[in-house]
Design a protein around this motif. Sequence first.
Motif, PDB file in Angstrom:
ATOM      1  N   GLY A   1     -23.117 102.518  -1.511  1.00 22.62           N
ATOM      2  CA  GLY A   1     -24.408 103.015  -1.965  1.00 22.62           C
ATOM      3  C   GLY A   1     -24.883 102.372  -3.254  1.00 22.62           C
ATOM      4  O   GLY A   1     -25.618 102.979  -4.036  1.00 22.62           O
ATOM      5  N   GLY A   2     -24.471 101.158  -3.495  1.00 26.01           N
ATOM      6  CA  GLY A   2     -24.849 100.454  -4.722  1.00 26.01           C
ATOM      7  C   GLY A   2     -23.898  99.288  -4.954  1.00 26.01           C
ATOM      8  O   GLY A   2     -23.231  98.817  -4.013  1.00 26.01           O
ATOM      9  N   ILE A   3     -23.790  98.843  -6.198  1.00 28.27           N
ATOM     10  CA  ILE A   3     -22.872  97.743  -6.508  1.00 28.27           C
ATOM     11  C   ILE A   3     -21.447  98.209  -6.270  1.00 28.27           C
ATOM     12  O   ILE A   3     -21.012  99.232  -6.833  1.00 28.27           O
ATOM     13  N   PRO A   4     -20.686  97.538  -5.415  1.00 35.38           N
ATOM     14  CA  PRO A   4     -19.320  97.968  -5.097  1.00 35.38           C
ATOM     15  C   PRO A   4     -18.436  98.023  -6.353  1.00 35.38           C
ATOM     16  O   PRO A   4     -18.666  97.278  -7.310  1.00 35.38           O
ATOM     17  N   PRO A   5     -17.418  98.894  -6.349  1.00 36.75           N
ATOM     18  CA  PRO A   5     -16.558  99.064  -7.528  1.00 36.75           C
ATOM     19  C   PRO A   5     -15.489  97.969  -7.636  1.00 36.75           C
ATOM     20  O   PRO A   5     -14.310  98.255  -7.890  1.00 36.75           O
ATOM     21  N   PHE A   6     -15.915  96.718  -7.425  1.00 36.59           N
ATOM     22  CA  PHE A   6     -14.997  95.582  -7.546  1.00 36.59           C
ATOM     23  C   PHE A   6     -15.306  94.887  -8.870  1.00 36.59           C
ATOM     24  O   PHE A   6     -16.468  94.548  -9.146  1.00 36.59           O
ATOM     25  N   SER A   7     -14.295  94.676  -9.677  1.00 39.20           N
ATOM     26  CA  SER A   7     -14.545  94.071 -10.994  1.00 39.20           C
ATOM     27  C   SER A   7     -15.206  92.695 -10.863  1.00 39.20           C
ATOM     28  O   SER A   7     -16.092  92.345 -11.655  1.00 39.20           O
ATOM     29  N   GLU A   8     -14.797  91.929  -9.853  1.00 40.92           N
ATOM     30  CA  GLU A   8     -15.388  90.604  -9.666  1.00 40.92           C
ATOM     31  C   GLU A   8     -16.889  90.710  -9.422  1.00 40.92           C
ATOM     32  O   GLU A   8     -17.696  89.991 -10.034  1.00 40.92           O
ATOM     33  N   THR A   9     -17.268  91.622  -8.517  1.00 41.27           N
ATOM     34  CA  THR A   9     -18.675  91.764  -8.172  1.00 41.27           C
ATOM     35  C   THR A   9     -19.483  92.324  -9.334  1.00 41.27           C
ATOM     36  O   THR A   9     -20.594  91.870  -9.627  1.00 41.27           O
ATOM     37  N   GLN A  10     -18.926  93.313 -10.031  1.00 40.01           N
ATOM     38  CA  GLN A  10     -19.647  93.902 -11.154  1.00 40.01           C
ATOM     39  C   GLN A  10     -19.862  92.879 -12.274  1.00 40.01           C
ATOM     40  O   GLN A  10     -20.944  92.813 -12.860  1.00 40.01           O
ATOM     41  N   ASN A  11     -18.825  92.081 -12.563  1.00 35.10           N
ATOM     42  CA  ASN A  11     -18.974  91.038 -13.580  1.00 35.10           C
ATOM     43  C   ASN A  11     -19.959  89.960 -13.137  1.00 35.10           C
ATOM     44  O   ASN A  11     -20.715  89.427 -13.950  1.00 35.10           O
TER      45      ASN A  11
ATOM     46  N   GLY B   1     -33.939  96.147  -2.283  1.00 31.46           N
ATOM     47  CA  GLY B   1     -34.997  96.483  -3.217  1.00 31.46           C
ATOM     48  C   GLY B   1     -34.784  96.136  -4.668  1.00 31.46           C
ATOM     49  O   GLY B   1     -35.640  96.434  -5.503  1.00 31.46           O
ATOM     50  N   SER B   2     -33.647  95.530  -5.027  1.00 32.32           N
ATOM     51  CA  SER B   2     -33.442  95.143  -6.422  1.00 32.32           C
ATOM     52  C   SER B   2     -32.628  93.864  -6.492  1.00 32.32           C
ATOM     53  O   SER B   2     -31.829  93.563  -5.593  1.00 32.32           O
ATOM     54  N   VAL B   3     -32.826  93.114  -7.572  1.00 30.29           N
ATOM     55  CA  VAL B   3     -32.110  91.854  -7.756  1.00 30.29           C
ATOM     56  C   VAL B   3     -30.615  92.126  -7.905  1.00 30.29           C
ATOM     57  O   VAL B   3     -29.783  91.400  -7.342  1.00 30.29           O
ATOM     58  N   SER B   4     -30.247  93.191  -8.640  1.00 30.40           N
ATOM     59  CA  SER B   4     -28.825  93.493  -8.852  1.00 30.40           C
ATOM     60  C   SER B   4     -28.110  93.758  -7.532  1.00 30.40           C
ATOM     61  O   SER B   4     -27.005  93.253  -7.295  1.00 30.40           O
ATOM     62  N   LEU B   5     -28.736  94.520  -6.660  1.00 28.01           N
ATOM     63  CA  LEU B   5     -28.108  94.827  -5.376  1.00 28.01           C
ATOM     64  C   LEU B   5     -28.109  93.605  -4.460  1.00 28.01           C
ATOM     65  O   LEU B   5     -27.166  93.411  -3.678  1.00 28.01           O
TER      66      LEU B   5
END
Length: 357
Positions: A334-344, A314-318
Amino acid sequence: MSGIAEVQARISDIQARIAEFTGVTAGQTISQTATKLSATSSASSSSSTAFADALSTSSSGAVVTRGTRSVADTSTGQKLLAVAKQFTGTPYKWGGTTPDGFDCSGLIQYAGKQIGLTLPRTAAQQAKVGTEVPSLDQAKPGDLVVLSGGHHIGIYVGNGQMLHAPKTGDVVKISKVWETPMTIRRLGTTAATTAAGVGVAASLLAGVASADTSSYVRPASLTSSSAAGTSKSAPYEAAFSAAEQKYDLPTGLLRAVAKQESGFNPNAKSHAGATGLMQFMPATARSLGIDPTDPFASIDAAGKYLKQHLDSFGSVSLALAAYNAGAGNVRKYGGIPPFSETQNYVKKITADLGSAA
């Protein structure tokens, strides 16, 4: 094909073409051919000029006979096809725009240039030139046939077949039109500059007449490539836009993903084994049925893949997080995983989208 075999094939093709317009038989030698051509021109004319003059005369409306076959005035598309056929057997080369190697649209653009016709670079852009032909049943030799959602293009030769540069590892060849074309384009009936239309054959004739066939080098007119100067993303912009429209994605999303994934390098390979412009892992590429080293197939597949994630989350970020870390991890956390690579990754791409808006 060896250098000698290539030269012999070129000579045979040139002689056959000369014969159509001057009455020279295919069995005559290059020197005999040049002599005959010179005789048809003024004393100060070169043999290549005579050849162009002969073709110009034939295409002005006269009918020239060769045996029992007649050659009448030809359309722009037919001239394009005649020139492109000379490169049958040339290796496919992604991004190739010269006889050293062609991709599908590069072949058509190069052949067009030889008849004085300026065509755009990509298949998606070439799919908009000329006028549309309603169906393959009404197509004529020389019409452009656009397949694979606008990512592949060839030149119709008749009988349900087309001349094209298919894919990596293959060569320019005639194949069956394997699906209903997205569009068929006719370039019109007004011929481009006639002399330019024989430029390839004339330069080949001049080159092989004096060449040592054991060390044959193509004439410069066949090997020069167009000047660079476009950005790295330029060859893919039309494909990005087409896939975004096809899958109803935000404008600029696929370009931003490609920039982050590979820097627009179709040969990129990550330490984890992801390959190509859109950096697909082998298993993902197999599931999508694509060769990840084919940038245009990868762009379309990336659009499809992101659309699936967008529909799921349902969202571009996810959707981006799922593209990078896998849908399973997005569900797990339940959202963007807590991986620095993925978050960046998500931050950089959404920032690019914001700046492009």
